[in-house]
Design an enzyme around this catalytic site. Sequence first.
Site, PDB file in Angstrom:
ATOM      1  CB  SER A 204      52.994  36.209 -17.875  1.00 46.16           C
ATOM      2  OG  SER A 204      53.764  35.967 -16.740  1.00 46.16           O
ATOM      3  CG  HIS A 231      55.595  34.067 -18.958  1.00 41.99           C
ATOM      4  ND1 HIS A 231      55.538  35.295 -18.987  1.00 41.99           N
ATOM      5  CD2 HIS A 231      56.184  33.407 -20.165  1.00 41.99           C
ATOM      6  CE1 HIS A 231      55.922  35.682 -20.193  1.00 41.99           C
ATOM      7  NE2 HIS A 231      56.337  34.640 -20.854  1.00 41.99           N
ATOM      8  CG  ASP A 323      57.593  37.008 -23.177  1.00 45.65           C
ATOM      9  OD1 ASP A 323      58.798  37.275 -24.060  1.00 45.65           O
ATOM     10  OD2 ASP A 323      57.289  36.009 -23.022  1.00 45.65           O
TER      11      ASP A 323
END
Length: 385
Positions: A204, A231, A323
Amino acid sequence: MNGAANGGPPNNGHRRIRVLVVEDSPVIQQLLSHVISADPRLEVAGIASSGEQALRMIERTAPDVVSLDIRLPGIDGFEVTSRIMRQTPLPIVVVASDVRDLDIPMRALQAGALAVVEKPGSMARADYQTVAHHLCTQLVIMSQVKVIRHRIGARSAKSAAGPAARPAAGAPAETPSPEGRLPEAAVASDGRLRRFRAVGLVASTGGPAALAKILKELPVGFPLPVFVVQHMGAPFMAGFANWLGTVSVLPVMLGEAGMSPRPGTVYVAPGDRHMLVEGGAIRLSAEPMVCGQRPSGEVLFQSMARGYGASGIGVLLTGMGEDGGRGLVDMHRVGAYTIAEHASTAVIHSMPGTAVRLGGAVEELPLDRVAGRLLQLTSDDKMAS
């Protein structure tokens, strides 16, 4: 780049976050000032029309975060980013108008920018409110990141000989392996190297630079397919995949439903779709977000746990939130080889730290050792050294 769940941290009554806007167009300057000032969490600390002016204004305006256009007169956004990160490190959010050409913003991410978001452009566009809200949320989120001058440098190089492979919580203790040797988890009971069939990389905030570093070190003929979840806003994903293809010798493409993964090919999860591997093929899903993300690393890792079992490799890199953490645990439980990026190099250690806390990582490695470990794990040598 969407580095955390939508919404962002509340202001909680504290002072507004100060934003330095770097933008050469007077019209867009006014628009961004309006967007930022309308958000109760933010205020405009100053406006710079060029990179040179921005560098001069930083000390005087003391911003918490920089909103940076990358097409500037004089020095471009990449050079501005590089100089800020060398001189006065600050969180930088690249605000891009052309989502088809990501070369410069991706280079800015490599230089240390934390996120790339779409420029609102005009109040007349149908999705203006959505784009404006996303910009403000990312400015708030990234303002909380403590950036450093050199994320990957002398310190991480020294750590290669240090305790990078400390055991994950709840995992059997392992002595850090000397250079050139693999941890016991990579070796079968007969002393042969275990055989692996696929690699998953999840990242991310700070991920583009981390992914570029790893992929650039994987050679032609790398024997496994590589699945990537990063992401990032949906409009940027095609450009992001194209950019990764310029820094890697491996072919890079967006994952498409029904594709049969091929060795030595990198498959990037497309925008706003989960990517899974099921029945020997890629599947895309529009099911709800997981951990505030779609695509989600959790979903990819869980599908790899089901589809590849002990022959999968999962790597969880820098990122805000959780995540991928539980997905890496799922892979670990079925015997897969799992790696979490070490805190010494992660821009934000929250995602890999979650996997470590839950006992999902076979080992932690600084970023500059990840590609080398992947090459060791996929070596043609039949016996462990």
